[in-house]
Design a protein around this motif. Structure first.
Motif, PDB file in Angstrom:
ATOM      1  N   ASP A 191      42.350  48.732  36.494  1.00 11.56           N
ATOM      2  CA  ASP A 191      41.639  47.538  36.307  1.00 11.56           C
ATOM      3  C   ASP A 191      41.416  46.828  37.985  1.00 11.56           C
ATOM      4  OD1 ASP A 191      40.228  45.174  35.820  1.00 11.56           O
ATOM      5  OD2 ASP A 191      42.061  44.378  34.324  1.00 11.56           O
ATOM      6  N   PRO A 192      40.797  47.728  38.738  1.00  9.94           N
ATOM      7  CA  PRO A 192      40.664  47.352  40.282  1.00  9.94           C
ATOM      8  C   PRO A 192      39.820  45.901  40.331  1.00  9.94           C
ATOM      9  CG  PRO A 192      38.703  48.753  39.400  1.00  9.94           C
ATOM     10  CD  PRO A 192      39.675  48.596  38.583  1.00  9.94           C
ATOM     11  N   ASN A 193      38.844  45.653  39.354  1.00  9.96           N
ATOM     12  CA  ASN A 193      38.455  44.285  39.681  1.00  9.96           C
ATOM     13  C   ASN A 193      39.328  42.879  39.496  1.00  9.96           C
ATOM     14  OD1 ASN A 193      35.819  44.998  40.050  1.00  9.96           O
ATOM     15  ND2 ASN A 193      35.200  45.195  37.927  1.00  9.96           N
ATOM     16  N   GLU A 194      40.477  43.160  38.397  1.00  7.97           N
ATOM     17  CA  GLU A 194      41.341  42.071  38.457  1.00  7.97           C
ATOM     18  C   GLU A 194      42.292  42.175  39.449  1.00  7.97           C
ATOM     19  OE1 GLU A 194      43.271  38.804  36.459  1.00  7.97           O
ATOM     20  OE2 GLU A 194      41.392  39.574  36.502  1.00  7.97           O
ATOM     21  N   ILE A 196      41.801  42.869  42.585  1.00  7.01           N
ATOM     22  CA  ILE A 196      41.298  42.743  43.663  1.00  7.01           C
ATOM     23  C   ILE A 196      41.432  41.206  43.835  1.00  7.01           C
ATOM     24  CG2 ILE A 196      38.970  42.187  45.063  1.00  7.01           C
ATOM     25  CD1 ILE A 196      38.425  45.307  44.302  1.00  7.01           C
ATOM     26  N   ARG A 197      41.036  40.566  42.562  1.00  4.38           N
ATOM     27  CA  ARG A 197      41.199  39.079  42.320  1.00  4.38           C
ATOM     28  C   ARG A 197      42.622  38.718  42.812  1.00  4.38           C
ATOM     29  NH1 ARG A 197      43.100  35.434  39.182  1.00  4.38           N
ATOM     30  NH2 ARG A 197      43.918  36.919  37.841  1.00  4.38           N
TER      31      ARG A 197
END
Length: 205
Positions: A191-194, A196-197
């Protein structure tokens, strides 16, 4: 005078006074103990240079050999263990913390440090066991929960790592170790987007 200077925050002067005390009474445990602790405080102020930490160790070991009273032994064992960790001598640190664990009043903090040592030695299962024992007495310590999360992460058990992260962040939402561990776990879980957040929030904090 050395103790007074240390209370005032004048650590350089405190060390000089206690060095004189050690020369005047080389076979007394207390001046060596006080000098060792003052050197540790001075080392902390300057980013723990090895030279100062090793001097601290020398005087604490000397105090230990001079047979201090039993009530002074646990804090000296703790200081020696911490100083060994700072110089990368984790196996020696482990021995001091095992001795510290024998004292009922200091058992909990000894388990915390044994968890730290086990983690540094790559013994992640041992680290988790020590942290669990520590948390029985102090269940709401977010830093230890976050460190346990990192141990689960190192073992590849991302589900348990994430659970420990959430426990830490429920207690202390701004815990940076917990946030970092959560970001690492999310990344490994795909889950790279989460991730990064979470990393951005951590950097911002």
């Amino acid at each position: 005078l050395g103790a007074l200077d240390r209370l005032r925050g004048e650590l350089g002067s405190a060390v000089r006074q206690m060095e004189v005390a050690c020369r005047l009474a080389p076979d007394a445990w207390e001046p060596h103990m006080l000098l060792g602790r003052s050197l540790m405080h001075l080392a902390r102020r300057h980013g723990h240079p090895n030279r100062l930490v090793e001097r601290c160790q020398y005087h604490l070991v000397t105090a230990l050999k001079l047979k201090p009273p039993p009530d002074q032994l646990p804090p000296m064992l703790k200081d020696l263990g911490v100083s060994c960790m700072l110089t990368g001598r984790h196996r020696e640190a482990e021995k001091f913390f095992i001795r510290l664990r024998e004292n009922t009043d200091h058992r909990t903090i000894a388990r915390y440090y044994l968890g730290q040592v086990a983690y540094q030695l790559g013994k992640y299962n041992n680290a988790i066991q020590h942290y669990r024992q520590y948390l029985r007495d102090r269940p709401d310590d977010p830093n230890v929960l976050a460190r346990m999360a990192m141990a689960w992460f190192q073992l590849g058990d991302y589900s348990r790592a994430r659970q420990a992260c959430h426990q830490a962040l429920m207690i202390e939402p701004d815990n940076l170790t917990g946030r970092h561990a959560l970001g690492c776990t999310l990344l490994e879980e795909g889950d790279p987007n989460e991730a990064i957040r979470v990393f951005r929030e951590t950097l911002k904090a």
